[in-house]
Motif scaffolding. Structure first.
Motif, PDB file in Angstrom:
ATOM      1  N   LYS A 193       0.842  -1.199   0.000  1.00 27.41           N
ATOM      2  CA  LYS A 193       0.000   0.000   0.000  1.00 27.41           C
ATOM      3  C   LYS A 193       0.875   1.246   0.000  1.00 27.41           C
ATOM      4  O   LYS A 193       1.936   1.285   0.629  1.00 27.41           O
ATOM      5  CB  LYS A 193      -0.909   0.019   1.237  1.00 27.41           C
ATOM      6  CG  LYS A 193      -1.869  -1.161   1.321  1.00 27.41           C
ATOM      7  CD  LYS A 193      -2.936  -1.082   0.242  1.00 27.41           C
ATOM      8  CE  LYS A 193      -4.054  -2.085   0.483  1.00 27.41           C
ATOM      9  NZ  LYS A 193      -3.603  -3.485   0.414  1.00 27.41           N
ATOM     10  N   ILE A 194       0.395   2.253  -0.697  1.00 30.79           N
ATOM     11  CA  ILE A 194       1.053   3.557  -0.688  1.00 30.79           C
ATOM     12  C   ILE A 194       0.972   4.148   0.722  1.00 30.79           C
ATOM     13  O   ILE A 194      -0.069   4.087   1.377  1.00 30.79           O
ATOM     14  CB  ILE A 194       0.376   4.503  -1.698  1.00 30.79           C
ATOM     15  CG1 ILE A 194       0.697   4.082  -3.131  1.00 30.79           C
ATOM     16  CG2 ILE A 194       0.778   5.955  -1.461  1.00 30.79           C
ATOM     17  CD1 ILE A 194       2.136   4.264  -3.547  1.00 30.79           C
ATOM     18  N   ASN A 195       2.061   4.729   1.183  1.00 28.57           N
ATOM     19  CA  ASN A 195       2.068   5.476   2.430  1.00 28.57           C
ATOM     20  C   ASN A 195       1.770   6.922   2.083  1.00 28.57           C
ATOM     21  O   ASN A 195       2.651   7.688   1.668  1.00 28.57           O
ATOM     22  CB  ASN A 195       3.432   5.344   3.114  1.00 28.57           C
ATOM     23  CG  ASN A 195       3.483   6.023   4.471  1.00 28.57           C
ATOM     24  OD1 ASN A 195       2.881   7.073   4.670  1.00 28.57           O
ATOM     25  ND2 ASN A 195       4.224   5.445   5.402  1.00 28.57           N
ATOM     26  N   SER A 196       0.518   7.314   2.251  1.00 26.28           N
ATOM     27  CA  SER A 196       0.060   8.615   1.776  1.00 26.28           C
ATOM     28  C   SER A 196       0.780   9.773   2.460  1.00 26.28           C
ATOM     29  O   SER A 196       1.163  10.753   1.806  1.00 26.28           O
ATOM     30  CB  SER A 196      -1.452   8.741   1.997  1.00 26.28           C
ATOM     31  OG  SER A 196      -1.918   9.994   1.551  1.00 26.28           O
ATOM     32  N   GLU A 197       0.963   9.677   3.764  1.00 26.77           N
ATOM     33  CA  GLU A 197       1.621  10.771   4.478  1.00 26.77           C
ATOM     34  C   GLU A 197       3.066  10.926   4.036  1.00 26.77           C
ATOM     35  O   GLU A 197       3.564  12.048   3.874  1.00 26.77           O
ATOM     36  CB  GLU A 197       1.539  10.532   5.983  1.00 26.77           C
ATOM     37  CG  GLU A 197       0.125  10.639   6.541  1.00 26.77           C
ATOM     38  CD  GLU A 197       0.105  10.481   8.057  1.00 26.77           C
ATOM     39  OE1 GLU A 197       1.195  10.345   8.655  1.00 26.77           O
ATOM     40  OE2 GLU A 197      -1.006  10.486   8.626  1.00 26.77           O
ATOM     41  N   SER A 207       7.459   1.696  -0.940  1.00 25.71           N
ATOM     42  CA  SER A 207       6.399   0.777  -0.518  1.00 25.71           C
ATOM     43  C   SER A 207       6.751  -0.669  -0.839  1.00 25.71           C
ATOM     44  O   SER A 207       6.434  -1.590  -0.079  1.00 25.71           O
ATOM     45  CB  SER A 207       5.070   1.160  -1.183  1.00 25.71           C
ATOM     46  OG  SER A 207       4.637   2.443  -0.769  1.00 25.71           O
ATOM     47  N   ILE A 208       7.406  -0.879  -1.961  1.00 24.86           N
ATOM     48  CA  ILE A 208       7.842  -2.220  -2.345  1.00 24.86           C
ATOM     49  C   ILE A 208       8.883  -2.729  -1.357  1.00 24.86           C
ATOM     50  O   ILE A 208       8.850  -3.889  -0.926  1.00 24.86           O
ATOM     51  CB  ILE A 208       8.380  -2.199  -3.790  1.00 24.86           C
ATOM     52  CG1 ILE A 208       7.206  -2.033  -4.772  1.00 24.86           C
ATOM     53  CG2 ILE A 208       9.167  -3.461  -4.106  1.00 24.86           C
ATOM     54  CD1 ILE A 208       7.619  -1.635  -6.165  1.00 24.86           C
ATOM     55  N   LYS A 209       9.814  -1.866  -0.959  1.00 23.43           N
ATOM     56  CA  LYS A 209      10.809  -2.262   0.044  1.00 23.43           C
ATOM     57  C   LYS A 209      10.147  -2.553   1.386  1.00 23.43           C
ATOM     58  O   LYS A 209      10.485  -3.532   2.058  1.00 23.43           O
ATOM     59  CB  LYS A 209      11.853  -1.151   0.201  1.00 23.43           C
ATOM     60  CG  LYS A 209      12.797  -0.990  -0.979  1.00 23.43           C
ATOM     61  CD  LYS A 209      13.940  -0.049  -0.650  1.00 23.43           C
ATOM     62  CE  LYS A 209      14.838  -0.649   0.414  1.00 23.43           C
ATOM     63  NZ  LYS A 209      15.981   0.239   0.751  1.00 23.43           N
ATOM     64  N   ASP A 210       9.190  -1.697   1.777  1.00 26.65           N
ATOM     65  CA  ASP A 210       8.481  -1.912   3.041  1.00 26.65           C
ATOM     66  C   ASP A 210       7.794  -3.276   3.076  1.00 26.65           C
ATOM     67  O   ASP A 210       7.741  -3.933   4.123  1.00 26.65           O
ATOM     68  CB  ASP A 210       7.420  -0.824   3.251  1.00 26.65           C
ATOM     69  CG  ASP A 210       8.018   0.537   3.578  1.00 26.65           C
ATOM     70  OD1 ASP A 210       9.228   0.599   3.867  1.00 26.65           O
ATOM     71  OD2 ASP A 210       7.265   1.529   3.523  1.00 26.65           O
ATOM     72  N   ALA A 211       7.251  -3.684   1.927  1.00 25.69           N
ATOM     73  CA  ALA A 211       6.524  -4.953   1.854  1.00 25.69           C
ATOM     74  C   ALA A 211       7.457  -6.151   1.762  1.00 25.69           C
ATOM     75  O   ALA A 211       6.990  -7.297   1.785  1.00 25.69           O
ATOM     76  CB  ALA A 211       5.578  -4.928   0.655  1.00 25.69           C
ATOM     77  N   GLY A 212       8.748  -5.901   1.648  1.00 22.64           N
ATOM     78  CA  GLY A 212       9.707  -6.997   1.566  1.00 22.64           C
ATOM     79  C   GLY A 212       9.696  -7.730   0.243  1.00 22.64           C
ATOM     80  O   GLY A 212      10.133  -8.880   0.157  1.00 22.64           O
ATOM     81  N   ILE A 213       9.211  -7.075  -0.801  1.00 17.96           N
ATOM     82  CA  ILE A 213       9.162  -7.703  -2.118  1.00 17.96           C
ATOM     83  C   ILE A 213      10.546  -7.658  -2.758  1.00 17.96           C
ATOM     84  O   ILE A 213      11.171  -6.598  -2.855  1.00 17.96           O
ATOM     85  CB  ILE A 213       8.137  -6.992  -3.030  1.00 17.96           C
ATOM     86  CG1 ILE A 213       6.722  -7.146  -2.468  1.00 17.96           C
ATOM     87  CG2 ILE A 213       8.216  -7.524  -4.457  1.00 17.96           C
ATOM     88  CD1 ILE A 213       5.679  -6.368  -3.230  1.00 17.96           C
ATOM     89  N   GLU A 214      11.020  -8.799  -3.202  1.00 15.01           N
ATOM     90  CA  GLU A 214      12.283  -8.889  -3.931  1.00 15.01           C
ATOM     91  C   GLU A 214      11.948  -8.965  -5.419  1.00 15.01           C
ATOM     92  O   GLU A 214      11.467  -9.984  -5.905  1.00 15.01           O
ATOM     93  CB  GLU A 214      13.073 -10.126  -3.500  1.00 15.01           C
ATOM     94  CG  GLU A 214      13.535 -10.104  -2.052  1.00 15.01           C
ATOM     95  CD  GLU A 214      14.594  -9.043  -1.795  1.00 15.01           C
ATOM     96  OE1 GLU A 214      15.272  -8.624  -2.772  1.00 15.01           O
ATOM     97  OE2 GLU A 214      14.744  -8.620  -0.634  1.00 15.01           O
ATOM     98  N   PRO A 215      12.176  -7.886  -6.137  1.00 13.62           N
ATOM     99  CA  PRO A 215      11.769  -7.881  -7.545  1.00 13.62           C
ATOM    100  C   PRO A 215      12.568  -8.851  -8.394  1.00 13.62           C
ATOM    101  O   PRO A 215      13.795  -8.942  -8.274  1.00 13.62           O
ATOM    102  CB  PRO A 215      12.031  -6.433  -7.979  1.00 13.62           C
ATOM    103  CG  PRO A 215      13.041  -5.905  -7.027  1.00 13.62           C
ATOM    104  CD  PRO A 215      12.801  -6.614  -5.723  1.00 13.62           C
ATOM    105  N   THR A 216      11.873  -9.590  -9.234  1.00  8.27           N
ATOM    106  CA  THR A 216      12.568 -10.417 -10.220  1.00  8.27           C
ATOM    107  C   THR A 216      12.991  -9.574 -11.416  1.00  8.27           C
ATOM    108  O   THR A 216      13.893  -9.941 -12.163  1.00  8.27           O
ATOM    109  CB  THR A 216      11.655 -11.565 -10.701  1.00  8.27           C
ATOM    110  OG1 THR A 216      10.452 -11.011 -11.255  1.00  8.27           O
ATOM    111  CG2 THR A 216      11.299 -12.477  -9.547  1.00  8.27           C
TER     112      THR A 216
END
Length: 416
Positions: free
Chosen positions: A7-11, A109-118
């Protein structure tokens, strides 16, 4: 695609956006002045560089001043997302800057979610998109589309050469060609932008998904007559450059009616009259004519017609004339697969949307000639842009930013 839905961190996004807009603000007018290769433009780029480094992105810049922040493998083809940080003189807060802020927030947000991009994600802040010198220098450099000789010849409205402006700020114009990215190094380019028009607001829609972008042709026109006393020179003996300019302007609606379409636009822009004195007949007029349309054929027909008008008007008013092409960005249909994917993601979020053309030029149109590209719009209040009154409601920004994040996640977690 990953089953994680960040999710986007709006603040956090708002803090980033507001911080960008501390640069180049004219507190008296409310306008922003981050003109390409100005001190304010360079200052915001240096600041944004540090922001991306602080987020752990691998950051570098190129000979054009483009900034890149990479999340993921350094050696793989990437998904690139972003927009531009420069503004027109006395421009608004949202044009360009919002798309850059959203792209970096997506990476965060991607880093916060722990997603490792392929597939790596590269956040980009392109350089000199607003066309101070007539083109879109940043994305043209990335995609290797700088016309031969254009960089050396390009000047702004005040006569400043592009090469001089770059050199003053420490850039090397002769290195631009070497800065082009290799073929197949970018799998997709994505951009979020304000609409700069009234359609989304008038139809109460959350987002626009762009199908094609108008081309932009900039012609420089010079009419030369004879400056003379306004009281002693009979009307039929005058060679009045302003009369020629006014007559050309008055002919534009007729040209559009005969040869144009719904997306056709012809505008007389920057005008310089000499000697510009109340009691002297103008002896010279320099001005731009800008032609836009989503069809290259229509643009060609409009150009031919306008050039005929200039020639006819000059002859009737005892004027000589020159017409020079300053820049041309062709119209571009954006990638259908990316467009359909944006539609699918918007439906998942139950966002109201429309598929629409863009009358304004954007980096996505340049990049589409190099790699599959997509562009989404968020509403503009009263359709106003390139002015201090430019505004987009934050709820609309949140919707657009989340849609961009969903799309990026779809693409960077895609398996080959």
């Amino acid at each position: 695609m990953s089953d994680i839905s960040p999710k986007i961190n709006s603040e956090r996004l708002k803090r980033l956006f507001d911080s960008i807009n501390k640069f180049g603000l004219n507190v008296e007018t409310g306008g922003y002045n981050r003109i390409g290769f100005s001190d304010a433009d360079l200052s915001v780029r240096k600041w944004f560089t540090e922001q991306m480094k602080g987020d752990g992105l691998a950051v570098h810049s190129d000979a054009a001043g483009n900034l890149f922040g990479r999340l993921g493998d350094a050696d793989k083809p990437c998904v690139m997302a972003g927009s531009h940080l420069d503004t027109v003189p006395e421009g608004g807060a949202f044009d360009g800057a919002l798309g850059v802020a959203v792209a970096l927030e997506c990476a965060r947000s991607i880093k916060d979610a722990g997603i490792e991009p392929t597939v790596p994600l590269v956040v980009v802040a392109t350089s000199e998109e607003e066309g101070r010198f007539g083109g879109m220098l940043g994305s043209q450099t990335i995609s290797g589309q700088l016309p031969a000789g254009w960089v050396e010849a390009a000047t702004d409205a005040e006569g400043v050469k592009l090469t001089e402006a770059m050199t003053v700020q420490g850039y090397a114009p002769e290195a631009l060609e070497e800065a082009a990215w290799n073929k197949d190094s970018i799998r997709a380019f994505l951009e979020l932008h304000i609409e700069q028009g009234p359609v989304l607001e008038s139809e109460n829609l959350s987002v626009g998904i762009v199908e094609g972008i108008s081309g932009v042709l900039v012609l420089g026109v010079n009419l030369k007559g004879e400056a003379n006393h306004s009281g002693t020179t009979p009307m039929h003996l005058r060679a009045d450059a302003f009369t020629g300019l006014a007559t050309i302007g008055a002919a534009i609606p007729g040209v559009i009616d005969r040869l144009g379409g719904e997306q056709s636009r012809i505008t007389i822009g920057k005008v310089d009259i000499k000697p510009n004195f109340p009691h002297t007949i103008p002896g010279e007029a320099d001005f731009t004519i800008i032609i836009r349309d989503t069809s290259a054929d229509i643009m060609a027909n409009l150009r031919k017609a306008i050039e005929t008008v200039v020639e006819t008007v000059a002859e009737r008013n005892h004027l000589s004339f020159t017409i020079k092409e300053r820049s041309y960005l062709p119209p571009q249909e954006l990638n259908e697969n990316i467009r359909e994917a944006f539609v699918a993601e918007a439906k998942k979020r139950t966002l109201s949307y429309t598929v629409m053309p863009s009358g304004a030029g954007h980096d996505a149109q340049t990049m589409q000639a190099f790699c599959p590209s997509g562009l989404i719009f968020v509403p503009s209040r009263n359709g106003i842009s390139h002015a201090p009154q430019e505004w987009t409601e934050w709820a609309d920004i949140e919707n657009g930013a989340q849609l961009m994040l969903d799309m990026i996640v779809r693409l960077i977690t895609k398996k080959d």
